[in-house]
Design a protein around this motif. Structure first.
Motif, PDB file in Angstrom:
ATOM      1  N   CYS A   1     -15.471 -15.286 -17.912  1.00 59.45           N
ATOM      2  CA  CYS A   1     -15.860 -16.192 -16.831  1.00 59.45           C
ATOM      3  C   CYS A   1     -16.121 -17.593 -17.358  1.00 59.45           C
ATOM      4  O   CYS A   1     -15.739 -18.583 -16.723  1.00 59.45           O
TER       5      CYS A   1
ATOM      6  N   ALA B   1     -14.862 -13.757 -10.869  1.00 56.93           N
ATOM      7  CA  ALA B   1     -16.113 -13.055 -11.175  1.00 56.93           C
ATOM      8  C   ALA B   1     -16.006 -11.554 -10.911  1.00 56.93           C
ATOM      9  O   ALA B   1     -16.393 -10.730 -11.745  1.00 56.93           O
TER      10      ALA B   1
ATOM     11  N   ASN C   1     -21.459 -13.519 -12.468  1.00 54.07           N
ATOM     12  CA  ASN C   1     -21.542 -14.228 -11.195  1.00 54.07           C
ATOM     13  C   ASN C   1     -22.319 -15.525 -11.340  1.00 54.07           C
ATOM     14  O   ASN C   1     -21.931 -16.573 -10.800  1.00 54.07           O
TER      15      ASN C   1
END
Length: 530
Positions: free
Chosen positions: A123, A149, A488
């Protein structure tokens, strides 16, 4: 562990609630201090309220995770300088058939990367690239960021090195690397496909009507008398989509600049000064094009994402190159060393070496190979994200000390046996809830031994299945809410700090996360048990 004293439970719950609210709503009206300050506030309250001692707070900070995150941040900075993301852009945009195709490629690449480099690393590597592609093609980045994500979380469950909770499970269960991969790979492959399909269905209008978005115009305004010419970057998504008009946009732009210079000079200069100004402007413009090394008309003619990236990259100011770098020899050598060092880091991960120290070693090697002051590169590290994780570790540990998570499991344990379908469903729900309340790593530490012991009492084969179920559900649970996983938060924070800023709200993530998590988890469980 039973519930703690009433005062400790109440004050610990209050501190955790404050942290949770500020993490979900960083600009809450009554305390708009942001996620990072909110995590420090929650951690401090845990100590002030005497839920945990200062020593316990220090011990709660997971240094290996922070070291891994810092090391991968530095590695990603040098990979960006080595143009890895530009090459990745060529790969993702090669013969691309539109936004839906791009979304599917992002999901696949992020899933593979997370299985090999961990989901947090994938990410951090890919978020900035996706934001850049979205800016250049004037597309809302929301579906692509959610795809990054969520697919990273799903893909990371495929290997023991994909995320920290898998590593803990692999160590405690003594499941070999190969058995772990074979047990979860079918669920991962189907899960990534289903997750991408859900994204396409939810954002079908946005992905289909990219060219009709009103904010999808990257304007090149040419002031020639009263004429204003516009070029849509969205129409450059394919090499043949840019049509030449009767005017040459670059030539017109240069001519307009020269005419403006003429008008400005004519009021205050004589004829000689006017000619000098024109020649100076022409020389500066020609020098700019010669430094780029390729006529700008050819850049526009090539079109596509790569041509656009080359054009914008070349126009960005950068540090002056040395004589060797201007020839490309030393620069290519550095890039090769960075690529080889990254591959070596991956091999070390696969060999089971300590991931945090491996990433830190690779980062240090890149700093030495660069043979320059590392200050400018280290300034790009997101230190606020590291501070956020420190506060989160302390706050979550304090909430666990209240005894609420353990009491919750004690209540649900008789109904969460894995020898029947209803028990597996209850166990999955418990893991989903706890993973989104106290995060997945504490959930695995809390439930791992208990779930394995219950399964072993049924049969030895059930014990292995129980560990794999825990690995699958605790990882995919990260897609349920914005706070479900560190991946996230990394994507959200990087998007929020980018220019221009883009904010993924808690509710927009939840709207996608709930159906995706429930569907992917259910399908994956069926494949794991099979």
């Amino acid at each position: 562990m039973d519930l703690g004293p009433f005062k400790k439970v109440v004050l610990g719950s209050v501190a955790f609630a404050i942290f949770w609210i500020l993490a979900v709503f960083p600009a809450v009206p009554f305390l708009p201090i942001g996620r990072t300050a909110g995590s420090i506030l929650g951690a401090t309250l845990m100590v002030i309220f005497k839920v945990i001692t200062p020593k316990q707070a220090y011990d709660a900070i997971n240094l290996p995770v922070l070291g891994l995150l810092f090391g991968t941040m530095v590695v990603s900075i040098y990979l960006e300088r080595a143009d890895m993301f530009k090459h990745l852009g060529v790969l993702l945009s090669w013969k691309s058939r539109g936004a839906k195709d791009m979304l599917c490629r992002i999901c696949i690449v992020s899933a593979i990367s997370s299985a090999l480099f961990t989901n947090d690393t994938a990410c951090f590597f890919l978020t900035e690239f996706i934001l850049k592609i979205a800016r250049q093609n004037n597309i809302r980045p929301e579906p692509f960021l959610l795809g990054l994500a969520s697919s990273s979380n799903i893909g990371s469950s495929a290997t023991p090195i994909g995320n920290p909770q898998n590593l803990i499970i692999a160590i405690h269960s003594r499941i070999s690397f190969g058995e772990f991969v074979l047990g979860l790979l079918p669920a991962v492959l189907v899960g990534v496909f289903v997750n991408a399909l859900i994204l396409i269905c939810m954002f079908r209008r946005l992905l289909s009507d990219v060219k009709e978005e009103e904010d999808a115009l990257y304007e090149m305004i040419v002031q020639e008398d009263s004429a204003v010419h516009q070029i849509s970057l969205a129409t450059m998504s394919s090499p043949n989509s840019l049509e030449y008009h009767e005017y040459d946009p670059i030539a017109e732009h240069v001519n307009a600049q020269r005419m403006c210079e003429l008008d400005m000079c004519s009021d205050s200069c004589g004829e000689i000064e006017l000619m000098k100004a024109v020649l100076s402007k022409k020389e500066a413009t020609d020098n700019m094009f010669s430094e780029i090394g390729e006529p700008m008309e050819e850049r526009f003619a090539r079109g596509g994402v790569q041509g656009t990236m080359d054009m914008m990259t070349d126009l960005e100011p950068g540090p002056q190159q040395s004589a060797e770098e201007s020839k490309g020899q030393l620069n290519r050598w550095k890039r090769l060393c960075i690529y080889l060092g990254t591959v070596g880091m991956l091999v070390a991960f696969l060999m089971g070496l300590d991931m945090s120290w491996t990433a830190l070693t690779a980062a240090l090697i890149f700093v030495i190979l660069d043979f320059k002051d590392a200050g400018p590169c280290l300034e790009k590290v997101s230190y606020s994200l590291l501070v956020f994780f420190c506060g989160m570790f302390i706050t979550v540990d304090g909430f666990s000390k209240t005894g609420i998570p353990t009491s919750f499991w004690t209540l649900m344990e008789p109904h969460a046996q894995i020898d029947h379908a209803s028990g597996i469903a209850v166990l999955a729900i418990v893991i989903l809830v706890l993973s989104n309340v106290v995060s997945n790593v504490p959930t695995v530490l809390l439930l791992g031994a208990k779930v394995a012991a219950c399964a072993a009492a049924i049969s030895p084969s059930k014990e292995k299945k129980a560990w794999l179920i825990l690995a699958w559900v605790s990882t995919v649970a990260g897609n349920l809410s914005l706070l479900g996983s560190a991946a996230n938060i990394i994507v959200c924070e990087q998007a929020f700090r980018a220019q221009p800023s883009y904010n993924i709200t808690f509710w927009s993530h939840l709207k996608f996360g709930v159906p995706s998590t429930l569907i992917v988890t259910t399908i994956g469980l069926a494949l794991v048990l099979a």
